[in-house]
Enzyme design. Structure first.
Site, short mmCIF file in Angstrom:
data_model
loop_
_atom_site.label_atom_id
_atom_site.label_comp_id
_atom_site.label_asym_id
_atom_site.label_seq_id
_atom_site.Cartn_x
_atom_site.Cartn_y
_atom_site.Cartn_z
N GLU A 168 0.90 -1.09 0.20
CA GLU A 168 -0.02 -0.02 0.06
C GLU A 168 0.74 1.31 0.04
OE1 GLU A 168 -3.08 -1.38 -0.20
OE2 GLU A 168 -2.73 -3.16 0.66
N CYS A 222 -1.82 9.43 2.62
CA CYS A 222 -1.71 9.13 1.23
C CYS A 222 -2.68 9.37 0.38
CB CYS A 222 -1.60 7.56 1.33
SG CYS A 222 -3.13 6.81 2.02
#
Ligand SMILES: NC(=O)c1ccc[n+]([C@@H]2O[C@H](COP(=O)([O-])OP(=O)(O)OC[C@H]3O[C@@H](n4cnc5c(N)ncnc54)[C@H](O)[C@@H]3O)[C@@H](O)[C@H]2O)c1
Ligand SMILES: O=CCC[C@H](NC(=O)CCC(=O)O)C(=O)O
Length: 484
Positions: A244, A278
């Protein structure tokens, strides 16, 4: 001195490198200890391997019960979790409280996902029956980032344990404190020793864990690190890799009626958690002309007024960046954009209170050249002005990443087009790009990951499917041309 190693349910000081973590707001030392060396990492993996046999073979209901008790124990520790995270990496207390709540909520979401995506199925068949079940991989290494040092590793650990795996967790060295609280909650919930081991440390400890005999790597962090890890495991398809990573996320704003609402969505997308999510928008794309000008002015006005302070100050929107180095990297990135032709509309500046404190910045890069397609993990918004909606989508997709994106627009037809054409795993309309739901998959194409999305889909990478055709007795086989 903090303990650096947790093996078989026991903490000890590590034999690896000593490291210190300082609160980025005050400079106070908040963690000081020795990390795990390679032999301790190996011992942690062995402990997880030894625990695996028992844990993997428990009935699903028993594992679920432990995790549900863990949710209760995490809930009891929510204040300590929030305070520790804020002191470690600087985010506002309300933000860390949100993280603590998400850590608890992860359990119910993961239990539902486990049943739906990695459960068992039975069908009767002419020969007897067909069964589908899922098996755990074994020992999973979990690497966490600093920005959600509890929630994101927890988002790997909870589904991994539910599925019957055991874990070795290497927390971020920039936010190590919360790991001990999670371990304490697991212990109180009755997780057997060895099912979760923790090895603190930086690159050396992480490197030792990559080289240990693990069955999976569940990583959340930067693309640079994720790509290096992907290369490390090249040619080893037997190791489950769930990566991720970051994003260079676009938000298109196209003529919504409410300029202030558009500016709110843009500012929250870019500056939430001091730009250290993010899913934060890095690039905001607007039409040329008066409407676009009005939105940009309203964004700049918000950037000027954001309340910035230490995590425990009243009413702050954002804290400092995680470190002085991160603050220096943010100003360097802004300088690079300016040199490339960007025009600062509101400068991101180091604040005179030191530490990682910076103001929120907005820079127009419409006429800049050779802007790198990189994620600056901080509160700096790049503004791009375009002539047409098609051009907006083209600019939005001009990235190797694909984590999140958004459209702020009242026109349904434009949303249909954006929804079809924008390449982002999280794609929102009239909502900030950040603040994703754990009840949905989380991840995106390109450099943002390796198509193993987390959150609701984490169940998929925590177990492998086993399909069986079952007949209770052996019966003779027939087929054309087969001897009778
Ligand atoms: N997609 C997501 O779900 C998601 C969520 C949060 C953060 N992120 C990304 O994470 C990044 C911010 O986190 P970060 O700065 O902590 O990431 P990072 O990549 O620097 O570090 C992540 C982890 O990897 C370890 N690590 C880093 N380099 C290593 C090496 N060479 N060898 C061994 N271990 C190593 C670190 O110690 C840390 O535990 C941003 O890029 C952000 O976009 C992604
Ligand atoms: O920094 C990256 C994560 C940000 C956060 N995403 C999630 O929490 C995903 C949902 C989950 O993992 O449960 C966000 O989008 O703000």
């Amino acid at each position: 001195m903090a303990d650096g190693v947790y093996i078989d349910g026991k903490w000890s000081s590590g034999n690896g490198e000593r490291f210190t973590n300082r609160c980025p707001a005050t400079g106070e030392v908040v963690w000081d200890g020795q990390g795990a060396d390679a032999s301790e990492v190996d011992a942690a993996v062995k402990s997880a391997r030894d625990a695996f046999g028992h844990w993997a073979h428990l009935p699903q209901g028993d594992r679920t019960a432990v995790l549900e008790r863990y949710a209760d124990e995490v809930g009891k520790r929510a204040d300590a979790i929030a305070t520790t995270i804020s002191r470690d990496m600087g985010k506002a207390l309300w933000d860390s409280r949100g993280e603590a709540a998400t850590i608890k909520a992860k359990v119910a979401v993961s239990v539902a996902a486990q049943v739906e995506r990695a459960g068992s199925k039975y069908q009767s068949a002419a020969f007897g029956s067909a069964h589908l079940t899922h098996r755990p991989h074994g020992v999973m290494a979990v690497f966490g980032p600093f920005n959600f040092p509890g929630h994101l590793p927890n988002g790997h650990i909870v589904p991994a344990l539910l599925a019957g795996n055991t874990c070795v967790f290497k927390p971020s060295e920039q936010a190590p404190g919360v790991a001990a609280i999670l371990a304490d909650a697991f212990e109180a919930a009755g997780l057997p020793p060895g099912c979760l081991n923790i090895v603190h440390g930086g690159r050396e400890t992480g490197g030792a864990l990559l080289n240990a005999p693990i069955n999976g790597l569940l990583f959340t962090g930067s693309a640079k690190t994720g790509v290096a890890f992907h290369k490390h495991f090249a040619g080893r398809p037997e190791v489950m890799l769930a990566l991720e990573m970051g994003g260079n996320n676009p938000l298109i704003i196209w003529d919504p009626a409410d300029v202030d609402a558009a500016a709110d969505i843009a500012a929250q997308s870019a500056f939430l958690t001091t730009g250290q999510r993010c899913s934060c928008a890095r690039r905001v794309i607007l039409p040329e002309g008066a409407f676009g000008d009005a939105v940009v002015d309203a964004i700049v006005a918000r950037a000027k007024k954001l309340k910035i302070g230490a995590w425990d100050e009243e009413d702050i929107f954002m804290g400092p960046l995680v470190s002085e180095d991160a603050a220096a990297a943010a100003t360097d990135f802004q300088m690079m954009l300016s040199k490339a032709g960007g025009k600062p509309l509101r400068r991101l500046k180091r604040m005179d209170r030191g530490g990682g404190f910076v103001t929120a910045g907005v820079i127009d890069v419409t006429d800049a050249h050779h802007i790198p397609d990189e994620e600056l993990f901080g509160p700096l918004m790049q503004v791009i002005r375009v002539k047409s909606f098609d051009e907006a989508i083209t600019r939005a997709n001009a990235t190797r990443y694909g984590l999140s994106g958004g459209l702020v627009c009242d026109d349904d037809a434009r949303w249909v087009q954006a929804h079809q054409q924008m390449r982002a795993g999280i794609l929102n309309r009239n909502r900030p790009t950040a603040g994703a739901s754990g009840a949905m998959p989380f991840g995106g194409p390109g450099l943002s990951g390796n198509f193993r999305p987390g959150a609701y889909y984490a169940a998929d990478y925590c177990a492998w499917p086993q399909a069986s055709q079952v007949s209770d007795t052996a019966v003779r086989m027939t087929a054309q041309g087969f001897p009778k």
